[in-house]
Design a protein around this motif. Sequence first.
Motif, PDB file in Angstrom:
ATOM      1  N   LEU A  33     -10.881  -1.877  -8.068  1.00 47.40           N
ATOM      2  CA  LEU A  33      -9.334  -2.236  -7.698  1.00 47.40           C
ATOM      3  C   LEU A  33      -9.143  -1.510  -8.984  1.00 47.40           C
ATOM      4  O   LEU A  33      -7.113  -1.428  -8.701  1.00 47.40           O
ATOM      5  CB  LEU A  33      -9.611  -3.409  -7.608  1.00 47.40           C
ATOM      6  N   ASP A  39      -6.792   8.147  -7.681  1.00 40.69           N
ATOM      7  CA  ASP A  39      -5.535   8.195  -6.685  1.00 40.69           C
ATOM      8  C   ASP A  39      -4.416   8.503  -6.389  1.00 40.69           C
ATOM      9  O   ASP A  39      -4.287   8.495  -5.578  1.00 40.69           O
ATOM     10  CB  ASP A  39      -5.943   6.595  -6.912  1.00 40.69           C
ATOM     11  N   ILE A  58      -2.891   6.485  -3.599  1.00 40.94           N
ATOM     12  CA  ILE A  58      -3.904   5.801  -2.447  1.00 40.94           C
ATOM     13  C   ILE A  58      -4.156   4.278  -3.564  1.00 40.94           C
ATOM     14  O   ILE A  58      -5.502   3.498  -3.750  1.00 40.94           O
ATOM     15  CB  ILE A  58      -4.468   5.954  -2.092  1.00 40.94           C
ATOM     16  N   ASP A  59      -3.548   3.809  -4.422  1.00 36.88           N
ATOM     17  CA  ASP A  59      -4.290   2.901  -5.477  1.00 36.88           C
ATOM     18  C   ASP A  59      -4.244   1.320  -5.102  1.00 36.88           C
ATOM     19  O   ASP A  59      -2.467   1.410  -4.371  1.00 36.88           O
ATOM     20  CB  ASP A  59      -2.962   2.838  -6.444  1.00 36.88           C
ATOM     21  N   ALA A  60      -5.243   1.276  -4.295  1.00 36.68           N
ATOM     22  CA  ALA A  60      -4.906  -0.169  -3.247  1.00 36.68           C
ATOM     23  C   ALA A  60      -4.687  -1.275  -4.384  1.00 36.68           C
ATOM     24  O   ALA A  60      -4.228  -2.317  -3.878  1.00 36.68           O
ATOM     25  CB  ALA A  60      -6.505  -0.430  -2.889  1.00 36.68           C
ATOM     26  N   LYS A  62      -1.791  -1.311  -5.947  1.00 30.92           N
ATOM     27  CA  LYS A  62      -0.819  -2.054  -5.696  1.00 30.92           C
ATOM     28  C   LYS A  62       0.268  -1.508  -7.268  1.00 30.92           C
ATOM     29  O   LYS A  62       0.783  -2.849  -8.123  1.00 30.92           O
ATOM     30  CB  LYS A  62       0.085  -2.299  -5.038  1.00 30.92           C
ATOM     31  N   ARG A  90      -3.056   1.197  -0.197  1.00 25.81           N
ATOM     32  CA  ARG A  90      -3.818   1.433   0.180  1.00 25.81           C
ATOM     33  C   ARG A  90      -3.683   2.518   1.048  1.00 25.81           C
ATOM     34  O   ARG A  90      -4.518   4.055   1.337  1.00 25.81           O
ATOM     35  CB  ARG A  90      -4.668   0.456   1.198  1.00 25.81           C
ATOM     36  N   GLU A  91      -2.626   2.327   2.466  1.00 26.54           N
ATOM     37  CA  GLU A  91      -2.292   3.783   3.343  1.00 26.54           C
ATOM     38  C   GLU A  91      -1.920   5.059   2.600  1.00 26.54           C
ATOM     39  O   GLU A  91      -1.867   6.053   3.005  1.00 26.54           O
ATOM     40  CB  GLU A  91      -1.832   3.005   4.406  1.00 26.54           C
TER      41      GLU A  91
END
Length: 235
Positions: A33, A39, A58-60, A62, A90-91
Amino acid sequence: MSISRRNARRSVRILGVASASAALLLGLSSQALACNIRDFSAEALCTGDKGQIVVTDIDASKRTATVTVFLENNGADDKQVGEKEVTGAREGAKVVFDEDWKANATYRVHVKVPGLVDEDIKGNVTTPATACAKEESPSPTPPASESPAPSPSASTPVEDSATPAPSASESSSEAAPVSEAPSNAPSAAIGDSNLAETGANSNTGLIAGVAGALVVVGGGAVYFGMRRRGAKTGS
């Protein structure tokens, strides 16, 4: 019931293995995470005839990152294109920098996330070999009022011919003057009018003769009058 020393050791060993496994899982999940430079990615794109540098996050986790783009020249920064913030997803979250980039140009993209990332995207960004094509504006069409009027065909009647032409009988009746009642006066001979205007073949000679006769008669009357008066005086 007393616990043997052997069972106690076995229990402690099992608890230690479980704790180590839990710690390993927590470490792996936190690393998964955690925000890192992998990313982020960047590319040069065209939107119509406009150039853009697009950065994707694309860092999940946030986290909010500050992205700065620089134009490179011989390995050094030539100018700063811009600086914007992006919050990872994520998207994939995108941040766009409008840049009229040239073909085969190089851009450096720096990413900073406090306490986690403070480095450039690996490999920089190299633009395509062809710049964005300029769109040609269509030539304006002339308004309908300026379009040439169609030429009248040979069979199309002219405006003036819309009025019906008078018939032969009407034209002859309009052209011929109305005949007057016959006069008892003798008609003048052909060419008299011209001779009268010039004085030839007119009544001038007759008038002159009458005048001369009147002069002679007047002279005779005076003569005879004077003789009669002299005769009366002598008697």
